[in-house]
Write an enzyme that holds these catalytic residues in place. Structure first.
Site, short mmCIF file in Angstrom:
data_model
loop_
_atom_site.label_atom_id
_atom_site.label_comp_id
_atom_site.label_asym_id
_atom_site.label_seq_id
_atom_site.Cartn_x
_atom_site.Cartn_y
_atom_site.Cartn_z
N LYS A 1 0.77 -1.25 0.09
CA LYS A 1 0.14 -0.11 0.02
C LYS A 1 0.99 1.21 -0.04
CE LYS A 1 -4.12 1.71 2.74
NZ LYS A 1 -4.81 1.00 3.75
N LYS B 1 2.81 -3.54 10.93
CA LYS B 1 1.59 -3.63 11.26
C LYS B 1 1.74 -4.34 13.29
CE LYS B 1 -3.02 -3.06 10.30
NZ LYS B 1 -3.30 -2.15 9.40
N THR C 1 -10.08 9.06 3.41
CA THR C 1 -10.19 7.64 2.63
C THR C 1 -11.31 7.74 1.77
OG1 THR C 1 -9.17 6.44 4.51
CG2 THR C 1 -10.38 5.34 3.20
N GLY D 1 -20.41 3.46 7.53
CA GLY D 1 -19.58 3.80 8.81
C GLY D 1 -18.89 4.96 8.32
N VAL E 1 -16.22 5.68 6.86
CA VAL E 1 -15.90 6.06 5.06
C VAL E 1 -17.07 5.89 4.46
CG1 VAL E 1 -14.56 5.18 3.18
CG2 VAL E 1 -13.44 4.82 5.41
N ASP F 1 -26.09 -1.86 5.12
CA ASP F 1 -25.26 -2.16 6.43
C ASP F 1 -25.88 -3.48 7.08
OD1 ASP F 1 -23.29 -0.08 8.06
OD2 ASP F 1 -24.28 -1.37 8.95
N ALA G 1 -17.21 -2.00 4.26
CA ALA G 1 -17.79 -2.60 5.63
C ALA G 1 -16.64 -3.57 6.02
CB ALA G 1 -19.06 -3.24 5.51
N ALA H 1 -12.83 -1.32 1.73
CA ALA H 1 -12.50 -2.30 2.95
C ALA H 1 -11.23 -2.81 2.60
CB ALA H 1 -13.73 -3.42 2.57
N ASN H 2 -10.49 -3.26 3.77
CA ASN H 2 -9.42 -3.95 3.58
C ASN H 2 -9.58 -5.53 3.04
OD1 ASN H 2 -7.13 -2.08 4.20
ND2 ASN H 2 -7.93 -1.86 6.05
#
Ligand code: NAI
Length: 356
Positions: free
Chosen positions: A75, A87, A159, A191, A193, A212, A247, A269-270
């Site tokens: 990233k 991390k 983001t 949420g 973002v 959601d 999400a 989302a990651n």
């Protein structure tokens, strides 16, 4: 790369990992295990969030930290920032609060300080800017503190702006125009973002459907932006131009991709791909996938730019627009080589990591 979730010992995990250094710390006072993984310092100090969660075993938490730190290397390299990937995972018996939480983050701050700046952290799942403020009492190597504590605050709005530019670039690639007027976008996740993203998309003329797991959240955001709420279990089968997963990770799998009725997947989302095959399936179906770590880098770019690199607000705005340009480059490369966009993003990351 680590392939299996079945590996169960620290030794096996460490042997199969392609990162540089993993720090394992047992916090006796709280019973937590703390893992700090420095995947790469090739481009600069390892940057990455601190996640707090409950895991079945400490090894699972280490595996999470290893995988997430590798994703941070990609990233930050693709974002063009002078940082490597890292991390931290704090594996707790249960999520703490109050004084117990503060004491844990002070001890964790000491641990980060002991790394002397080779690891620099920010918030992640179950950690927020008030936790970063506590870490900041012990070390300067922390991003995303509150404005009062000298930080740049919540990165989610940045983001969302990056995802917005990414969606426009994706529309341009598929339809020849980045105009949102008349386009239908499903935003999953109302949420931090998803909510501002829905607002920007609607302001630019898109029809926005909001889903959601908490229907009341979807209703509230949909009402605010003049869109409509969509039941969360109808996301995949709904006809739309763009599906924006904002999400949870893992929504793109060999089971869900065949059900998609969109032309583009582009969201914050990651770890959206539940398995690598999902990227190939998207490619085969002609659905354009904006690689998650490219399109969702806006928050990381904001905190590093504003807090570390001394950027002005307008310099940040330019860097967020650049996310769209990077995606255009990835799409063009993927087309030229007949490979998936996920593969093309991986090649770009490798190139940047190898460059002098
Ligand atoms: P958030 O926690 O503010 O919002 C997530 C929303 O998704 C909540 O409204 C929640 O009810 C909903 N949700 C949870 N599980 C769901 C499910 N299974 N199906 C549908 N909805 C569900 O999180 P935030 O900050 O908006 O982040 C969203 C995603 O973007 C996460 O995957 C996060 O890792 C990723 N991300 C966030 C960044 C940021 O700056 N906040 C930066 C990069 C990635």
């Amino acid at each position: 790369m680590i392939e299996s979730k079945r590996v169960s010992t620290f030794e096996e995990l460490l042997e199969s990992w392609d990162g540089e250094t993993a720090l394992i710390h047992r916090d006796r006072e709280s019973g937590a295990w703390i893992f700090v993984c420095l995947h790469s310092t090739r481009l600069g100090p390892a940057g990455g969030g601190t996640r707090m969660n409950v895991y079945d075993t400490p090894a699972e938490a280490l595996l999470d930290a290893m995988r997430l730190s590798g994703a941070m290397t990609q990233k930050l390299a693709v974002a063009g920032l002078p940082f490597g990937g890292g991390k931290a995972v704090i594996a707790v018996p249960e999520i703490p609060s109050g004084e117990e939480r503060r004491a844990l983050f002070l001890r964790y701050g000491d641990l980060v300080a002991s790394l002397g700046g080779t690891f620099r952290t920010s918030s992640d799942m179950n950690t927020d800017e008030s936790d970063m403020d506590v870490i900041g009492e012990r070390t300067e190597y922390v991003f995303g503190r509150s404005g009062e504590a000298g930080g740049s605050g919540n990165p989610a709005p940045a983001t969302a702006v990056g995802v917005y530019h990414g969606i426009r670039a994706s529309l341009a690639h598929v339809f020849g125009s980045d105009d949102l007027e008349g386009r239908m976008v499903v935003v999953q996740g109302a949420g931090a973002v998803g909510s501002p993203l829905a607002e920007q998309l609607a302001s630019a003329g898109a029809s926005v459907l909001v889903a959601d797991i908490d229907p009341a959240r979807a209703e509230a955001v949909a009402a605010r932006v003049g869109g409509a709420a969509l039941p969360n279990d109808q996301v995949f089968e709904t006809n739309c131009d763009v599906y924006a997963p904002c999400a949870v990770g893992g929504t793109l799998s060999v089971d869900t991709v065949p059900r998609l009725r969109c032309r583009i997947v582009a969201g914050s989302a990651n770890n959206q791909l539940a398995e690598p095959e999902a990227a190939e399936l998207l490619h085969a179906r002609g659905i354009l996938y904006a690689p998650d770590y490219v399109i969702n880098a806006g928050g990381a770019i904001a905190i590093v730019g504003l807090e570390q690199l001394g950027w002005s607000k307008s310099k940040l705005d330019t860097a967020l627009v650049q996310i769209g340009e990077t995606l255009r480059e990835i799409y063009a490369r993927a087309d030229a080589r007949g490979i998936s966009t996920a593969a093309a993003a991986g090649v770009l990351a490798e190139e940047r990591l190898k460059a002098d």
